[in-house]
Design an enzyme around this catalytic site. Structure first.
Site, PDB file in Angstrom:
ATOM      1  N   GLU A 130       0.794  -1.452   0.155  1.00 17.72           N
ATOM      2  CA  GLU A 130       0.020  -0.475  -0.273  1.00 17.72           C
ATOM      3  C   GLU A 130       0.846   1.072  -0.724  1.00 17.72           C
ATOM      4  OE1 GLU A 130      -3.627   1.937   2.263  1.00 17.72           O
ATOM      5  OE2 GLU A 130      -2.928   0.382   3.149  1.00 17.72           O
ATOM      6  N   GLY A 258       3.265   2.315  10.135  1.00 20.27           N
ATOM      7  CA  GLY A 258       3.368   1.305  12.070  1.00 20.27           C
ATOM      8  C   GLY A 258       2.883  -0.090  11.589  1.00 20.27           C
ATOM      9  N   ALA A 259       1.877  -0.642  10.364  1.00 19.76           N
ATOM     10  CA  ALA A 259       0.986  -1.552  10.115  1.00 19.76           C
ATOM     11  C   ALA A 259       0.621  -1.193   9.557  1.00 19.76           C
ATOM     12  CB  ALA A 259       0.934  -1.374  11.425  1.00 19.76           C
ATOM     13  N   GLU A 261      -2.493  -3.976   6.701  1.00 24.49           N
ATOM     14  CA  GLU A 261      -3.402  -4.859   6.935  1.00 24.49           C
ATOM     15  C   GLU A 261      -3.425  -5.420   5.689  1.00 24.49           C
ATOM     16  OE1 GLU A 261      -5.367  -0.967   4.327  1.00 24.49           O
ATOM     17  OE2 GLU A 261      -4.180  -1.542   6.499  1.00 24.49           O
ATOM     18  N   ASN A 262      -2.597  -6.143   5.251  1.00 24.12           N
ATOM     19  CA  ASN A 262      -2.850  -7.032   4.372  1.00 24.12           C
ATOM     20  C   ASN A 262      -3.674  -8.429   4.764  1.00 24.12           C
ATOM     21  OD1 ASN A 262      -0.565  -5.886   2.948  1.00 24.12           O
ATOM     22  ND2 ASN A 262       0.724  -7.219   4.556  1.00 24.12           N
ATOM     23  N   GLU A 295      -5.857  -2.620  12.865  1.00 22.33           N
ATOM     24  CA  GLU A 295      -5.547  -3.705  11.579  1.00 22.33           C
ATOM     25  C   GLU A 295      -5.740  -4.768  11.601  1.00 22.33           C
ATOM     26  OE1 GLU A 295      -3.309  -2.392   9.264  1.00 22.33           O
ATOM     27  OE2 GLU A 295      -2.791  -0.890  11.019  1.00 22.33           O
ATOM     28  N   HIS A 298      -9.417  -3.343  10.042  1.00 22.55           N
ATOM     29  CA  HIS A 298      -9.390  -3.253   8.583  1.00 22.55           C
ATOM     30  C   HIS A 298     -10.227  -4.642   8.013  1.00 22.55           C
ATOM     31  CE1 HIS A 298      -8.025   0.323   6.886  1.00 22.55           C
ATOM     32  NE2 HIS A 298      -6.666   0.407   8.077  1.00 22.55           N
TER      33      HIS A 298
END
Length: 854
Positions: A130, A258-259, A261-262, A295, A298
């Site tokens: 992303e 930060g992270a 959400e795959n 995450e 998401h």
């Protein structure tokens, strides 16, 4: 020679692709410098596009094309037209009804310092796709509205080979849910796994796995617990159940964000996964809890339903931030959470709205999409969701969300789709409300009051900006939660939500025996600036009597800001009355200790500068720094007899726990210590530092000692104790950069920039030192401009390797026009120097251009 100006992408130009994708088969042959990626992609015609025939146009960057074919027919070199942004195949070679595209490319993960696409982090392969990183992996329609099912085969020597979805066998993965390419993920390396299980409300067992480097297995307990609580909360509050057999988290050391959400394989910056009492602070634990939840949430608000285009980014991010804020409030304290959320909004988003980087919650154009991962999209986007929920009510909000999930599951949607479900469920016309997504800037709500013969008239206006200038913008829908207090603190009228939906509106209240003290914008019911003239007595009354905890805190903050601004302008001010009121709250055992700690925390130096600007004054960062220190000392003297007892009483006995109650007690204890240290020459802070058994107290004591210029021994000892713990070493760099007295800070950070452990290519380490210094106003804005030059030097250096992190860091210059002419000249000189860099990235170039033009 500078590259040409990149094109501007506009929302009005959105067009569906000529072809959709049904299925993707990916095969990776991993190699640090020569990974081969083979893709087999099934395309079919977009029936809604009747303007063919169409070329095949695929996105791609930094790819070496080895082979390409369509329906098994090999394409010659002159039949595939490659350029810096992708490739094209002429329409006469492309079956227009549908076809299978196959290609093999070679990429260099080890050389990918931008940390987008597939790259290496200390020997581990990982991805960040992303917003547009997948095009650095293979040629593809790299856009969020193209959703397809992925099958992935990974070949490599690493013992752990991960991708999205359900595991078929070692290195083989199948994701049953269609997803856009930005949600693709791959991780490979020597990793250990911590495993648990979650049973959904329908009875399905889900395996939960957190992958970390060897030696970090004992740092995952809190992250795993937060994940399970998040999963249960989403079932209870939104009816959303997890939809795969496996949910994985991987902790990565080198990560721009930060992270991420795959789908099924969340990749996290390691600082938001790993924690033990000895290495992580209460703030770290709280951040882990919030980001794990964010995450995970998401999975539905971002993955199952995604964005049609990147202009709709707030559709997933604003909604998911709102959800994680409510989760954190349920886990801890809603009143404290609300104050902290507003502090973040005012510190990050309000300046963005007021400066050259201002843009709507849904932007209408961009050059580089990575530059729109902003506080406006995230934090203000969440505030817009909160206002919508307040307008329609809790039950209607839940019913509208249920309809949204039912109607749009598996789709790529727009803000219009989101608003429409609320209109359909509530029966309300939300056309005017949608202006919150379309207009930039922070509305200013001004207040007039009149009381006569038992009738109270309250007039609200929204026709000026923060400087008092008239604005030419359409009136927005602003919910203003309002309370009314009598002289004894009672409330003669019930709390009401006043809807300001015109440039000016008057609300009339009858039958009152006296003019009430009005408590406006309770709970910070809208992201606006409230221009409400109150004298110090009225503020003090609300500070002491308001039943709304947010407005109680807000009144105290307003008093402190007025005092601090007067002090910074050289006025002799006595803060004894304010300090005495603080004392009453600090010692009130009926109040949440965390709330009491917030009350004892003075506004930040940046917040003081903003307030001075609202008052028409030019802020002096060094004078503000001195004023804040002096008022803290006044408060400390007023509480002198209470502070030792408060510090001792808030000690948490027994083993460390990161829960809200224990964290709140520590927060109040450390707030008391900060004041006490101004009276006892840091004796208590020295004792706590050398005797602390947890990072929260050790780090707070270290901060106090450094700020007082007494931390030399502790700094050395901290480094020797924690030099092998990367995340703790980030803290060591950050605390020195951010709290060293301003007169010494630049010399300290220059020396730390030469330290053997300063790996500036690691985003966490770079942000810790350079970002820590740049967000310490009195140090960064030193009058000679050397702080600006120092930061600019580092941004130019980093941009060549990591444009995304560099562009975000440029935001430290975003408020440059609030300062005096000399500082403006010094800053603009450095901005132009950055702009003239021959190889400047388009990420950084866009931000610098806006800063200079604003």
């Amino acid at each position: 020679m500078r590259p040409s100006t990149p094109p501007t992408i506009r929302l009005v130009d959105y067009q569906q692709p000529a072809f959709w994708i049904e299925k993707v088969n990916l095969k990776f042959a991993l190699h640090p410098t020569a990974t081969k990626v083979t893709s087999e992609i099934t395309f079919h015609a977009n029936a809604d596009r009747g303007d063919g025939p169409h070329d095949l146009r695929l996105d791609g960057r930094d790819l070496k094309l080895i082979h390409a074919s369509i329906d098994g027919r090999d394409l010659a070199d002159d039949e595939v037209l490659c350029d810096a942004e992708g490739l094209s195949v002429p329409a006469d070679l492309v079956p227009q009804e549908g076809f299978t595209w196959r290609c093999t490319v070679e990429i260099n993960p080890e050389g990918n310092t931008a940390l987008e696409g597939l790259y290496m982090s200390n020997g581990m392969y990982c991805t960040q796709c992303e917003a547009q990183g997948f095009r650095k992996i293979t040629y593809y329609l790299d856009r969020p509205d193209v959703m397809a099912r992925f099958n992935v085969k990974i070949e490599g020597e690493a013992p752990v080979l991960l991708s999205n979805g359900n595991k078929i066998n070692h290195g083989s993965w199948q994701d049953p849910w269609p997803k856009p390419a930005y949600l693709f993920a791959l991780v490979a390396g020597e990793l250990e796994v911590v495993e648990d299980q979650f049973t959904t409300r329908s009875g399905r067992d889900v395996v939960l796995q957190i992958f970390v480097r060897k030696g970090d297995e004992d740092k995952c307990d809190y992250a795993m617990d937060a994940l399970k609580r998040s999963m249960r909360w989403d079932e209870e509050h939104y009816g959303r159940e997890y939809d795969l057999d496996l949910f994985m988290i991987v902790a990565v050391d080198d990560f721009n964000m930060g992270a991420m959400e795959n789908k099924g394989l969340n990749i996290f910056n390691s600082r938001l996964v790993l924690a033990t009492p000895e290495t992580a602070t209460d703030a770290n634990y709280k951040a882990i809890e919030a980001v794990i939840a964010h995450e995970y949430f998401h999975n539905w608000t971002g993955n199952r339903i995604t964005c049609r285009d990147w202009f709709q980014l707030c559709l997933k991010e604003g909604l998911t931030v709102f959800r994680d804020q409510k989760f954190s409030g349920d886990m801890r304290s809603h009143s404290v959470q609300r104050i902290e959320d507003v502090l973040t909004l005012r510190a990050r988003q309000f300046p963005e709205d007021a400066g050259p980087l201002s843009h709507p919650v849904r932007p209408e154009e961009y050059i580089e999409i990575n530059n729109f991962y902003t506080a406006t999209v995230y934090e203000k986007g969440a505030e817009v969701i909160g206002m919508l929920k307040r307008l329609v009510g809790d039950e209607t909000y839940r019913a509208a969300c249920d309809l949204y999930f039912e109607r749009h599951d598996g789709q790529a949607c727009t803000i219009e789709d989101w608003i429409r479900v609320f209109e359909d469920v509530s029966g309300q016309d939300l056309t005017q409300f949608k202006l919150w997504y379309q207009q930039n800037g922070t509305p200013v709500v001004s207040v007039d009051e009149d009381f006569s013969q038992g009738t109270y008239r309250l007039t609200l206006r929204q026709d000026a900006d923060a400087s008092g200038h008239r604005i030419d913008k359409a009136a927005q829908v602003i919910p203003v939660m309002t309370g009314f207090l009598d002289t004894d603190g009672s409330e003669p009228l019930p709390e009401q939500c006043l809807i300001l939906d015109a440039a000016e509106k008057t609300f009339v209240f009858e039958g009152l025996t006296a003019k009430p003290v009005v408590s406006l914008l309770r709970g910070f019911s809208a992201p606006v600036i409230l221009d409400h003239t109150m004298d110090s007595d009225q503020r003090m009354f609300l500070f002491k009597h308001d039943s709304d905890t947010f407005n109680k805190w807000e009144a105290g903050r307003g008093i402190a800001l007025d005092l601090l601004c007067d002090m910074a302008r050289g006025q002799l001010v006595k803060g004894a009355n304010f300090a005495d009121a603080l004392r009453t709250i600090a010692l009130d055992g009926a109040l949440d200790p965390n709330f009491r700690a917030l009350m004892l925390t003075l506004p930040s130096e940046d917040a003081i500068a903003v307030h001075m600007g609202h008052l028409g004054a030019v802020p002096d960062p060094e004078a503000i720094h001195r004023a804040r220190h002096d008022l803290k000392k006044t408060i400390a003297k007023q509480l002198a007899s209470d502070l030792p007892e408060l510090f001792a009483a808030m000690r948490v006995r027994g083993p460390y726990s990161p829960d809200a109650d224990a964290a709140g007690r520590r927060a109040l204890r450390l707030a008391a210590l900060g004041l006490l240290s101004l009276l006892d020459d840091c004796a208590a802070a020295q004792d706590l530092y050398w005797g602390a058994d947890n990072m929260t107290e050790q780090f707070a004591a270290l901060s106090i000692l450094i700020s007082a210029g007494k931390g030399a021994d502790a700094i050395d000892a901290f480094y020797k104790q924690w030099k092998d713990e990367g995340l703790v070493l980030d803290k060591w760099f950050a605390i020195q950069a951010g709290t060293t007295p301003p007169e010494a800070a630049l010399d300290v950070v220059r020396a730390l920039g030469e330290h053997g452990d300063f790996n500036w290519k690691n985003p966490n380490r770079f942000r810790s030192l350079i970002g820590g210094f740049a967000t310490a106003p009195a140090s960064f804005h030193r009058a000679d401009g050397r702080g600006y030059e120092f930061v600019a030097d580092w941004l130019i250096k980093l941009d060549a390797l990591n444009p995304q992190t560099t562009a975000r860091m440029c935001g430290v210059f975003g408020t440059w026009k609030r300062y005096d002419k000399k500082r403006q000249t010094l800053i603009s000189t450095q901005l132009r120097r950055i702009q003239k860099t021959p190889t400047l990235s388009k990420d950084t170039g866009e931000i610098i251009g806006k800063l200079l033009a604003g």
